[in-house]
Design a protein around this motif. Structure first.
Motif, PDB file in Angstrom:
ATOM      1  N   VAL A   1     109.552  -2.211 -11.514  1.00  8.93           N
ATOM      2  CA  VAL A   1     110.397  -1.314 -12.304  1.00  8.93           C
ATOM      3  C   VAL A   1     109.745   0.064 -12.438  1.00  8.93           C
ATOM      4  O   VAL A   1     110.413   1.095 -12.371  1.00  8.93           O
ATOM      5  N   ARG A   2     108.441   0.089 -12.602  1.00  9.19           N
ATOM      6  CA  ARG A   2     107.741   1.379 -12.677  1.00  9.19           C
ATOM      7  C   ARG A   2     107.838   2.132 -11.352  1.00  9.19           C
ATOM      8  O   ARG A   2     107.923   3.367 -11.327  1.00  9.19           O
ATOM      9  N   ASN A   3     107.860   1.408 -10.244  1.00 11.37           N
ATOM     10  CA  ASN A   3     108.035   2.067  -8.950  1.00 11.37           C
ATOM     11  C   ASN A   3     109.480   2.529  -8.745  1.00 11.37           C
ATOM     12  O   ASN A   3     109.720   3.553  -8.088  1.00 11.37           O
ATOM     13  N   ILE A   4     110.444   1.789  -9.306  1.00  8.81           N
ATOM     14  CA  ILE A   4     111.833   2.257  -9.286  1.00  8.81           C
ATOM     15  C   ILE A   4     111.937   3.581 -10.039  1.00  8.81           C
ATOM     16  O   ILE A   4     112.557   4.540  -9.571  1.00  8.81           O
ATOM     17  N   ALA A   5     111.316   3.637 -11.224  1.00  4.94           N
ATOM     18  CA  ALA A   5     111.350   4.871 -12.011  1.00  4.94           C
ATOM     19  C   ALA A   5     110.684   6.023 -11.262  1.00  4.94           C
ATOM     20  O   ALA A   5     111.216   7.140 -11.211  1.00  4.94           O
ATOM     21  N   GLY A   6     109.530   5.763 -10.667  1.00  6.92           N
ATOM     22  CA  GLY A   6     108.835   6.806  -9.910  1.00  6.92           C
ATOM     23  C   GLY A   6     109.654   7.288  -8.732  1.00  6.92           C
ATOM     24  O   GLY A   6     109.718   8.503  -8.446  1.00  6.92           O
TER      25      GLY A   6
ATOM     26  N   ALA B   1     105.230   5.079 -11.817  1.00  4.11           N
ATOM     27  CA  ALA B   1     105.443   5.707 -13.118  1.00  4.11           C
ATOM     28  C   ALA B   1     104.485   5.099 -14.143  1.00  4.11           C
ATOM     29  O   ALA B   1     104.153   3.911 -14.070  1.00  4.11           O
ATOM     30  N   PRO B   2     104.034   5.872 -15.130  1.00  2.00           N
ATOM     31  CA  PRO B   2     103.061   5.366 -16.106  1.00  2.00           C
ATOM     32  C   PRO B   2     103.628   4.266 -16.993  1.00  2.00           C
ATOM     33  O   PRO B   2     104.838   4.184 -17.229  1.00  2.00           O
ATOM     34  N   ALA B   3     102.716   3.443 -17.503  1.00  2.00           N
ATOM     35  CA  ALA B   3     103.100   2.224 -18.221  1.00  2.00           C
ATOM     36  C   ALA B   3     103.850   2.509 -19.512  1.00  2.00           C
ATOM     37  O   ALA B   3     104.754   1.750 -19.894  1.00  2.00           O
ATOM     38  N   GLN B   4     103.504   3.576 -20.221  1.00  2.00           N
ATOM     39  CA  GLN B   4     104.034   3.748 -21.572  1.00  2.00           C
ATOM     40  C   GLN B   4     105.543   3.966 -21.623  1.00  2.00           C
ATOM     41  O   GLN B   4     106.159   3.806 -22.672  1.00  2.00           O
ATOM     42  N   GLY B   5     106.159   4.304 -20.496  1.00  2.00           N
ATOM     43  CA  GLY B   5     107.608   4.493 -20.484  1.00  2.00           C
ATOM     44  C   GLY B   5     108.402   3.210 -20.346  1.00  2.00           C
ATOM     45  O   GLY B   5     109.630   3.218 -20.498  1.00  2.00           O
TER      46      GLY B   5
ATOM     47  N   GLY C   1     103.762  -3.352  -6.358  1.00  2.00           N
ATOM     48  CA  GLY C   1     102.488  -2.720  -6.648  1.00  2.00           C
ATOM     49  C   GLY C   1     101.372  -3.222  -5.763  1.00  2.00           C
ATOM     50  O   GLY C   1     101.421  -4.336  -5.231  1.00  2.00           O
ATOM     51  N   ALA C   2     100.350  -2.410  -5.609  1.00  3.02           N
ATOM     52  CA  ALA C   2      99.179  -2.813  -4.831  1.00  3.02           C
ATOM     53  C   ALA C   2      98.454  -3.954  -5.539  1.00  3.02           C
ATOM     54  O   ALA C   2      98.537  -4.109  -6.753  1.00  3.02           O
ATOM     55  N   ASN C   3      97.741  -4.755  -4.782  1.00  2.00           N
ATOM     56  CA  ASN C   3      96.971  -5.891  -5.317  1.00  2.00           C
ATOM     57  C   ASN C   3      97.849  -6.913  -6.029  1.00  2.00           C
ATOM     58  O   ASN C   3      97.434  -7.549  -6.998  1.00  2.00           O
ATOM     59  N   SER C   4      99.092  -7.053  -5.549  1.00  6.75           N
ATOM     60  CA  SER C   4     100.009  -8.020  -6.152  1.00  6.75           C
ATOM     61  C   SER C   4      99.663  -9.437  -5.750  1.00  6.75           C
ATOM     62  O   SER C   4      99.174  -9.696  -4.649  1.00  6.75           O
ATOM     63  N   THR C   5      99.949 -10.379  -6.653  1.00  5.48           N
ATOM     64  CA  THR C   5      99.868 -11.787  -6.293  1.00  5.48           C
ATOM     65  C   THR C   5     101.002 -12.088  -5.323  1.00  5.48           C
ATOM     66  O   THR C   5     102.138 -11.640  -5.544  1.00  5.48           O
ATOM     67  N   PRO C   6     100.755 -12.821  -4.229  1.00  3.06           N
ATOM     68  CA  PRO C   6     101.829 -13.115  -3.275  1.00  3.06           C
ATOM     69  C   PRO C   6     103.051 -13.721  -3.965  1.00  3.06           C
ATOM     70  O   PRO C   6     102.933 -14.633  -4.779  1.00  3.06           O
ATOM     71  N   ALA C   7     104.219 -13.166  -3.675  1.00  2.00           N
ATOM     72  CA  ALA C   7     105.463 -13.632  -4.276  1.00  2.00           C
ATOM     73  C   ALA C   7     106.604 -13.324  -3.328  1.00  2.00           C
ATOM     74  O   ALA C   7     106.490 -12.455  -2.457  1.00  2.00           O
ATOM     75  N   ASN C   8     107.717 -14.031  -3.486  1.00  2.00           N
ATOM     76  CA  ASN C   8     108.894 -13.774  -2.667  1.00  2.00           C
ATOM     77  C   ASN C   8     109.424 -12.372  -2.984  1.00  2.00           C
ATOM     78  O   ASN C   8     109.831 -12.101  -4.113  1.00  2.00           O
ATOM     79  N   PRO C   9     109.403 -11.450  -2.017  1.00  2.51           N
ATOM     80  CA  PRO C   9     109.815 -10.071  -2.291  1.00  2.51           C
ATOM     81  C   PRO C   9     111.322  -9.876  -2.361  1.00  2.51           C
ATOM     82  O   PRO C   9     111.791  -8.780  -2.692  1.00  2.51           O
ATOM     83  N   VAL C  10     112.097 -10.903  -2.050  1.00  4.67           N
ATOM     84  CA  VAL C  10     113.556 -10.783  -2.077  1.00  4.67           C
ATOM     85  C   VAL C  10     114.049 -11.052  -3.497  1.00  4.67           C
ATOM     86  O   VAL C  10     113.872 -12.142  -4.035  1.00  4.67           O
ATOM     87  N   LYS C  11     114.634 -10.029  -4.101  1.00  2.00           N
ATOM     88  CA  LYS C  11     115.150 -10.121  -5.460  1.00  2.00           C
ATOM     89  C   LYS C  11     116.575  -9.571  -5.493  1.00  2.00           C
ATOM     90  O   LYS C  11     116.970  -8.792  -4.633  1.00  2.00           O
ATOM     91  N   THR C  12     117.313  -9.984  -6.515  1.00  2.00           N
ATOM     92  CA  THR C  12     118.652  -9.445  -6.723  1.00  2.00           C
ATOM     93  C   THR C  12     118.641  -8.565  -7.961  1.00  2.00           C
ATOM     94  O   THR C  12     118.274  -9.020  -9.044  1.00  2.00           O
ATOM     95  N   ILE C  13     119.001  -7.303  -7.778  1.00  2.00           N
ATOM     96  CA  ILE C  13     119.092  -6.361  -8.878  1.00  2.00           C
ATOM     97  C   ILE C  13     120.570  -6.185  -9.200  1.00  2.00           C
ATOM     98  O   ILE C  13     121.348  -5.693  -8.388  1.00  2.00           O
TER      99      ILE C  13
END
Length: 262
Positions: free
Chosen positions: A200-205, A236-240, A162-174
């Motif tokens: 996860v909301r961007n995965i859904a979108g 994707a919207p938060a409520q889902g 997401g935009a305006n994210s706190t810096p974090a390691n972008p490498v994740k295992t799904i």
């Protein structure tokens, strides 16, 4: 009598519709504010909680985990009932237990499961609209299944951050992205070792765009390789979204993955 410090773990569920997220902030009601206020009254001392995960405004949880230290003497088995009168009805304590003093939630996490729910029909369902994203146009199930598989594995997920994210390691295992179609309902189960802000909301979108034919499923590896949030569609919207479970041992995580066919 000497005061003895205790470390207590709570399993918390909440409907996020009325909440401004998990973490305490200046404006709006949050899960942290409600829990700390209620626990301070019940334990008769100021209480600070430590959460295993942060959820955004409007996001729900079946299995949030928080811990807190107290010298209060209330039996742990009485906490669930004692807190009812001091919490809003959309926040409930599903379990409480005393744990070792050195146990910290974020140090022990081995994974999380989120579920994103979509109601796919031209007509809205007013009875569940607080818990899903209403997508009117028909989705191609096969395309969504193809796209979901390409999101699994270890990747740099900057594109899904997401935009305006706190810096974090972008490498994740799904470990799993499992879409399940039940009539007009699509539930996307996502299990990973960690997640970026809005991931996860961007995965859904992204999968909805794939299901609508706006994005080819086969292009997902290329989109991830770009490391550019601008190359995909809307969040994707938060409520889902619901935080379904937090895993603290690999046995439980493996059991859930097996149930998802992984």
């Amino acid at each position: 009598m000497e005061l003895v410090q205790r470390n207590i773990r709570l399993i918390v569920a909440y409907d996020g519709t009325e909440l401004n997220g998990y973490q305490s902030q200046q404006n709006g009601i949050t899960v942290q504010d409600c829990l700390e206020s209620a626990l301070s009254l019940v334990c008769n001392e100021p209480i600070s909680i430590y959460g295993a995960s942060r959820t955004d405004a409007g996001v729900h949880a079946q299995f949030q985990v928080v811990t807190f230290f107290t010298t209060g003497r209330i039996p742990v088995e009485n906490l669930t009932r004692a807190l009812i009168a001091h919490l809003p009805p959309y926040i409930v304590i599903r379990g409480a237990e005393e744990i070792p003093l050195d146990w910290k939630p974020r140090w022990n996490i081995v994974g999380k499961e989120y579920v994103y729910t979509i109601h796919n029909d031209i007509i809205e369902d007013p009875l569940t609209m607080r818990y899903h994203w209403h997508v009117k146009k028909p989705l191609c199930h096969e395309s969504i299944l193809q796209g979901a598989c390409l999101l699994e594995g270890t990747h740099d997920f900057t594109t899904l951050q997401g935009a305006n994210s706190t810096p974090a390691n972008p490498v994740k295992t799904i470990f799993a992205v499992t879409p399940r179609f039940e009539g007009k309902t699509l539930r996307i189960h996502v299990v990973g070792d960690g997640f970026l802000y809005h991931m996860v909301r961007n995965i859904a979108g992204l999968l909805v765009d794939v299901g609508l034919g706006r994005i080819e499923a086969a292009s997902i590896p290329e989109l991830l390789a770009r490391r550019d949030r601008r190359c995909i569609g809307k969040t994707a919207p938060a409520q889902g979204l619901c935080l379904e479970e937090i895993f603290f041992d690999e046995v439980r995580r493996s059991a859930v993955l097996k149930s998802l066919g992984r």
